[in-house]
Motif scaffolding. Sequence first.
Motif, PDB file in Angstrom:
ATOM      1  N   ILE A 123      84.147  -0.540  -7.236  1.00  0.00           N
ATOM      2  CA  ILE A 123      83.393  -1.429  -6.135  1.00  0.00           C
ATOM      3  C   ILE A 123      82.816  -0.859  -4.903  1.00  0.00           C
ATOM      4  CG2 ILE A 123      84.085  -3.253  -4.444  1.00  0.00           C
ATOM      5  CD1 ILE A 123      84.801  -3.854  -7.487  1.00  0.00           C
ATOM      6  N   ALA A 124      81.601  -1.190  -4.798  1.00  0.00           N
ATOM      7  CA  ALA A 124      80.680  -0.332  -3.714  1.00  0.00           C
ATOM      8  C   ALA A 124      80.993  -1.155  -2.497  1.00  0.00           C
ATOM      9  CB  ALA A 124      79.382  -0.278  -4.100  1.00  0.00           C
ATOM     10  N   TYR A 131      92.463 -10.512  -7.945  1.00  0.00           N
ATOM     11  CA  TYR A 131      91.206 -10.056  -8.067  1.00  0.00           C
ATOM     12  C   TYR A 131      90.196 -11.051  -7.437  1.00  0.00           C
ATOM     13  CZ  TYR A 131      93.314  -7.055 -11.450  1.00  0.00           C
ATOM     14  OH  TYR A 131      94.128  -6.187 -12.033  1.00  0.00           O
ATOM     15  N   ALA A 132      90.289 -12.347  -8.025  1.00  0.00           N
ATOM     16  CA  ALA A 132      89.626 -13.530  -7.629  1.00  0.00           C
ATOM     17  C   ALA A 132      89.586 -13.687  -5.915  1.00  0.00           C
ATOM     18  CB  ALA A 132      89.872 -14.770  -8.202  1.00  0.00           C
ATOM     19  N   GLU A 133      90.788 -13.637  -5.489  1.00  0.00           N
ATOM     20  CA  GLU A 133      91.029 -13.468  -3.859  1.00  0.00           C
ATOM     21  C   GLU A 133      90.359 -12.636  -3.089  1.00  0.00           C
ATOM     22  OE1 GLU A 133      95.109 -13.914  -3.526  1.00  0.00           O
ATOM     23  OE2 GLU A 133      95.360 -16.005  -4.738  1.00  0.00           O
ATOM     24  N   THR A 134      90.220 -11.360  -3.728  1.00  0.00           N
ATOM     25  CA  THR A 134      90.030 -10.050  -3.095  1.00  0.00           C
ATOM     26  C   THR A 134      88.498 -10.105  -3.119  1.00  0.00           C
ATOM     27  OG1 THR A 134      92.116  -9.300  -3.636  1.00  0.00           O
ATOM     28  CG2 THR A 134      90.400  -7.782  -2.884  1.00  0.00           C
ATOM     29  N   PHE A 135      87.900 -10.020  -4.171  1.00  0.00           N
ATOM     30  CA  PHE A 135      86.401  -9.689  -4.244  1.00  0.00           C
ATOM     31  C   PHE A 135      85.470 -10.902  -4.375  1.00  0.00           C
ATOM     32  CE2 PHE A 135      89.291  -6.387  -6.357  1.00  0.00           C
ATOM     33  CZ  PHE A 135      88.983  -5.396  -5.416  1.00  0.00           C
ATOM     34  N   PRO A 136      84.425 -10.837  -3.670  1.00  0.00           N
ATOM     35  CA  PRO A 136      83.244 -11.703  -3.828  1.00  0.00           C
ATOM     36  C   PRO A 136      82.752 -11.898  -5.347  1.00  0.00           C
ATOM     37  CG  PRO A 136      82.551  -9.909  -2.370  1.00  0.00           C
ATOM     38  CD  PRO A 136      83.966  -9.614  -2.664  1.00  0.00           C
ATOM     39  N   ASP A 137      82.211 -12.893  -5.734  1.00  0.00           N
ATOM     40  CA  ASP A 137      81.716 -13.263  -6.947  1.00  0.00           C
ATOM     41  C   ASP A 137      82.800 -12.888  -7.847  1.00  0.00           C
ATOM     42  OD1 ASP A 137      79.774 -13.909  -8.564  1.00  0.00           O
ATOM     43  OD2 ASP A 137      78.757 -11.866  -8.961  1.00  0.00           O
ATOM     44  N   SER A 138      83.723 -13.348  -7.557  1.00  0.00           N
ATOM     45  CA  SER A 138      84.922 -12.977  -8.576  1.00  0.00           C
ATOM     46  C   SER A 138      85.560 -14.746  -8.708  1.00  0.00           C
ATOM     47  CB  SER A 138      85.985 -12.450  -8.014  1.00  0.00           C
ATOM     48  OG  SER A 138      85.506 -11.113  -7.936  1.00  0.00           O
ATOM     49  N   SER A 139      86.366 -14.962  -9.910  1.00  0.00           N
ATOM     50  CA  SER A 139      86.886 -16.320 -10.149  1.00  0.00           C
ATOM     51  C   SER A 139      87.708 -15.977 -11.353  1.00  0.00           C
ATOM     52  CB  SER A 139      85.738 -17.244 -10.370  1.00  0.00           C
ATOM     53  OG  SER A 139      85.074 -17.023 -11.492  1.00  0.00           O
ATOM     54  N   PHE A 174      88.422 -14.230 -16.580  1.00  0.00           N
ATOM     55  CA  PHE A 174      88.131 -14.221 -15.029  1.00  0.00           C
ATOM     56  C   PHE A 174      86.775 -13.181 -14.956  1.00  0.00           C
ATOM     57  CE2 PHE A 174      91.141 -10.809 -16.458  1.00  0.00           C
ATOM     58  CZ  PHE A 174      90.715  -9.684 -15.675  1.00  0.00           C
ATOM     59  N   THR A 175      86.356 -13.269 -13.621  1.00  0.00           N
ATOM     60  CA  THR A 175      85.350 -12.502 -13.201  1.00  0.00           C
ATOM     61  C   THR A 175      85.623 -11.550 -12.146  1.00  0.00           C
ATOM     62  OG1 THR A 175      83.685 -14.162 -14.041  1.00  0.00           O
ATOM     63  CG2 THR A 175      82.691 -12.604 -12.399  1.00  0.00           C
ATOM     64  N   VAL A 176      85.341 -10.237 -11.905  1.00  0.00           N
ATOM     65  CA  VAL A 176      85.407  -9.605 -10.935  1.00  0.00           C
ATOM     66  C   VAL A 176      84.085  -8.793 -10.541  1.00  0.00           C
ATOM     67  CG1 VAL A 176      86.298  -7.454 -10.195  1.00  0.00           C
ATOM     68  CG2 VAL A 176      87.783  -8.635 -11.785  1.00  0.00           C
ATOM     69  N   ALA A 177      83.830  -9.201  -9.275  1.00  0.00           N
ATOM     70  CA  ALA A 177      82.534  -8.875  -8.754  1.00  0.00           C
ATOM     71  C   ALA A 177      81.291  -9.185  -9.780  1.00  0.00           C
ATOM     72  CB  ALA A 177      82.514  -7.528  -8.401  1.00  0.00           C
ATOM     73  N   GLY A 178      81.268 -10.309 -10.348  1.00  0.00           N
ATOM     74  CA  GLY A 178      80.103 -10.577 -11.229  1.00  0.00           C
ATOM     75  C   GLY A 178      80.439 -10.092 -12.652  1.00  0.00           C
ATOM     76  N   VAL A 179      81.433  -9.264 -13.026  1.00  0.00           N
ATOM     77  CA  VAL A 179      81.567  -8.632 -14.280  1.00  0.00           C
ATOM     78  C   VAL A 179      82.526  -9.580 -15.052  1.00  0.00           C
ATOM     79  CG1 VAL A 179      82.293  -6.561 -15.434  1.00  0.00           C
ATOM     80  CG2 VAL A 179      81.274  -6.422 -13.270  1.00  0.00           C
ATOM     81  N   PRO A 180      82.151 -10.043 -16.267  1.00  0.00           N
ATOM     82  CA  PRO A 180      83.286 -10.717 -16.838  1.00  0.00           C
ATOM     83  C   PRO A 180      84.233 -10.185 -17.596  1.00  0.00           C
ATOM     84  CG  PRO A 180      81.004 -10.946 -18.115  1.00  0.00           C
ATOM     85  CD  PRO A 180      80.987 -10.190 -16.762  1.00  0.00           C
TER      86      PRO A 180
END
Length: 159
Positions: free
Chosen positions: A81-82, A23-31, A55-61
Amino acid sequence: MATAKNTICLWYDKDAEAAARLYAETFPDSSVGAIIRAPGNYPEGKQGDVLVVEFTVAGVPCIGLNGGSTFKHNEAFSFQIATDDQEETDRYWNAIVGNGGQESECGWCKDKWGVSWQITPRVLMEALVKGGDEAKRAFDAMMTMKKIDVAVIEAARRG
Protein backbone atom coordinates in the motif's frame (compact mmCIF):
# COMPACT_ATOMS: atom_id res chain seq x y z
CA MET A 1 -19.27 -6.95 -7.88
CA ALA A 2 -18.61 -8.07 -11.44
CA THR A 3 -16.34 -11.07 -11.69
CA ALA A 4 -12.90 -9.88 -12.71
CA LYS A 5 -10.79 -11.78 -15.22
CA ASN A 6 -8.03 -12.12 -12.61
CA THR A 7 -8.79 -12.16 -8.89
CA ILE A 8 -6.52 -12.73 -5.93
CA CYS A 9 -7.76 -15.61 -3.79
CA LEU A 10 -6.69 -15.58 -0.16
CA TRP A 11 -7.14 -18.68 1.99
CA TYR A 12 -8.39 -18.13 5.54
CA ASP A 13 -9.06 -20.62 8.27
CA LYS A 14 -12.56 -19.29 8.97
CA ASP A 15 -12.44 -15.48 9.17
CA ALA A 16 -12.53 -14.28 5.55
CA GLU A 17 -15.54 -12.07 6.19
CA ALA A 18 -13.98 -10.37 9.24
CA ALA A 19 -10.75 -9.80 7.30
CA ALA A 20 -12.61 -8.35 4.31
CA ARG A 21 -14.55 -6.00 6.58
CA LEU A 22 -11.36 -4.75 8.27
CA TYR A 23 -9.72 -4.12 4.90
CA ALA A 24 -12.82 -2.31 3.60
CA GLU A 25 -12.93 -0.08 6.70
CA THR A 26 -9.20 0.68 6.50
CA PHE A 27 -8.31 1.32 2.87
CA PRO A 28 -9.95 3.66 0.35
CA ASP A 29 -11.46 2.11 -2.78
CA SER A 30 -12.17 -1.05 -0.77
CA SER A 31 -15.44 -2.86 -0.19
CA VAL A 32 -17.08 -6.14 0.72
CA GLY A 33 -19.17 -7.75 -2.01
CA ALA A 34 -20.98 -11.07 -2.13
CA ILE A 35 -20.88 -13.43 0.81
CA ILE A 36 -21.36 -16.98 -0.39
CA ARG A 37 -22.44 -19.69 2.03
CA ALA A 38 -21.52 -23.34 1.68
CA PRO A 39 -24.29 -25.31 -0.05
CA GLY A 40 -23.23 -28.43 1.84
CA ASN A 41 -20.87 -29.72 4.49
CA TYR A 42 -17.14 -29.70 3.75
CA PRO A 43 -14.05 -30.95 5.62
CA GLU A 44 -13.71 -27.96 8.00
CA GLY A 45 -17.20 -26.50 7.85
CA LYS A 46 -20.85 -27.15 7.46
CA GLN A 47 -23.72 -26.17 5.21
CA GLY A 48 -24.57 -22.49 5.68
CA ASP A 49 -21.12 -21.39 6.89
CA VAL A 50 -19.50 -18.49 5.06
CA LEU A 51 -17.39 -20.18 2.39
CA VAL A 52 -16.35 -17.34 0.06
CA VAL A 53 -16.27 -13.56 0.46
CA GLU A 54 -15.78 -11.26 -2.51
CA PHE A 55 -13.99 -8.04 -1.60
CA THR A 56 -11.81 -5.29 -3.00
CA VAL A 57 -8.65 -3.90 -1.37
CA ALA A 58 -7.51 -0.53 -2.70
CA GLY A 59 -9.08 -1.30 -6.07
CA VAL A 60 -7.76 -4.88 -6.31
CA PRO A 61 -10.45 -7.58 -6.55
CA CYS A 62 -10.02 -10.44 -4.09
CA ILE A 63 -11.79 -13.52 -2.86
CA GLY A 64 -11.46 -14.80 0.67
CA LEU A 65 -11.92 -18.56 0.93
CA ASN A 66 -12.65 -20.10 4.32
CA GLY A 67 -10.76 -23.27 3.54
CA GLY A 68 -9.74 -24.37 7.01
CA SER A 69 -6.40 -24.73 8.70
CA THR A 70 -4.49 -26.62 6.00
CA PHE A 71 -2.63 -23.61 4.52
CA LYS A 72 -1.12 -20.53 6.20
CA HIS A 73 -0.18 -17.12 4.81
CA ASN A 74 3.46 -16.09 4.56
CA GLU A 75 5.54 -13.21 3.22
CA ALA A 76 5.72 -14.75 -0.26
CA PHE A 77 2.52 -12.75 -0.85
CA SER A 78 1.87 -9.26 0.46
CA PHE A 79 -0.27 -6.25 -0.30
CA GLN A 80 1.87 -3.17 -0.88
CA ILE A 81 0.00 0.00 0.00
CA ALA A 82 1.59 3.26 -1.17
CA THR A 83 1.18 6.17 1.25
CA ASP A 84 1.55 9.90 0.69
CA ASP A 85 2.71 11.02 4.14
CA GLN A 86 3.36 9.96 7.73
CA GLU A 87 -0.27 10.40 8.76
CA GLU A 88 -1.47 7.96 6.12
CA THR A 89 1.40 5.57 6.89
CA ASP A 90 0.53 5.63 10.59
CA ARG A 91 -3.20 5.17 9.95
CA TYR A 92 -2.77 2.04 7.84
CA TRP A 93 0.02 0.60 10.00
CA ASN A 94 -2.00 1.10 13.17
CA ALA A 95 -5.13 -0.42 11.60
CA ILE A 96 -3.23 -3.60 10.72
CA VAL A 97 -0.94 -3.92 13.74
CA GLY A 98 -3.42 -2.46 16.23
CA ASN A 99 -6.11 -5.03 15.39
CA GLY A 100 -4.17 -8.10 16.48
CA GLY A 101 -1.43 -7.89 13.85
CA GLN A 102 2.30 -7.73 14.30
CA GLU A 103 5.16 -5.50 13.21
CA SER A 104 7.95 -6.79 11.05
CA GLU A 105 10.86 -4.97 9.37
CA CYS A 106 11.26 -2.36 6.64
CA GLY A 107 7.61 -1.31 6.47
CA TRP A 108 6.20 -4.84 6.60
CA CYS A 109 3.56 -6.01 9.03
CA LYS A 110 1.04 -8.84 9.28
CA ASP A 111 -2.63 -8.69 10.11
CA LYS A 112 -4.10 -11.03 12.69
CA TRP A 113 -4.87 -13.58 9.96
CA GLY A 114 -1.24 -13.71 8.85
CA VAL A 115 -1.63 -11.70 5.62
CA SER A 116 1.48 -9.59 5.00
CA TRP A 117 1.28 -5.88 4.22
CA GLN A 118 3.92 -3.44 3.07
CA ILE A 119 2.94 0.06 4.16
CA THR A 120 5.29 1.98 1.88
CA PRO A 121 5.57 5.76 1.68
CA ARG A 122 5.96 6.98 -1.89
CA VAL A 123 9.01 9.02 -0.85
CA LEU A 124 10.87 5.77 -0.17
CA MET A 125 10.05 4.25 -3.55
CA GLU A 126 10.94 7.54 -5.29
CA ALA A 127 14.37 7.46 -3.64
CA LEU A 128 14.96 3.84 -4.64
CA VAL A 129 13.94 4.51 -8.24
CA LYS A 130 16.28 7.51 -8.37
CA GLY A 131 19.23 5.24 -7.64
CA GLY A 132 22.78 6.17 -6.71
CA ASP A 133 23.78 7.61 -3.35
CA GLU A 134 20.28 8.90 -2.63
CA ALA A 135 18.82 5.40 -3.00
CA LYS A 136 21.58 3.92 -0.84
CA ARG A 137 21.00 6.42 1.97
CA ALA A 138 17.23 5.89 1.92
CA PHE A 139 17.69 2.11 1.75
CA ASP A 140 20.13 2.12 4.68
CA ALA A 141 17.70 4.23 6.73
CA MET A 142 14.79 1.91 5.86
CA MET A 143 16.77 -1.14 6.96
CA THR A 144 16.77 0.16 10.56
CA MET A 145 12.99 0.62 10.75
CA LYS A 146 9.87 -1.34 11.44
CA LYS A 147 7.22 1.22 10.40
CA ILE A 148 8.72 3.66 7.89
CA ASP A 149 9.48 7.12 9.25
CA VAL A 150 8.88 9.54 6.37
CA ALA A 151 10.93 12.37 7.90
CA VAL A 152 13.95 10.09 8.34
CA ILE A 153 13.68 8.88 4.73
CA GLU A 154 13.40 12.48 3.48
CA ALA A 155 16.48 13.47 5.51
CA ALA A 156 18.38 10.46 4.17
CA ARG A 157 17.47 11.46 0.60
CA ARG A 158 18.95 14.92 1.18
CA GLY A 159 22.12 13.46 2.64
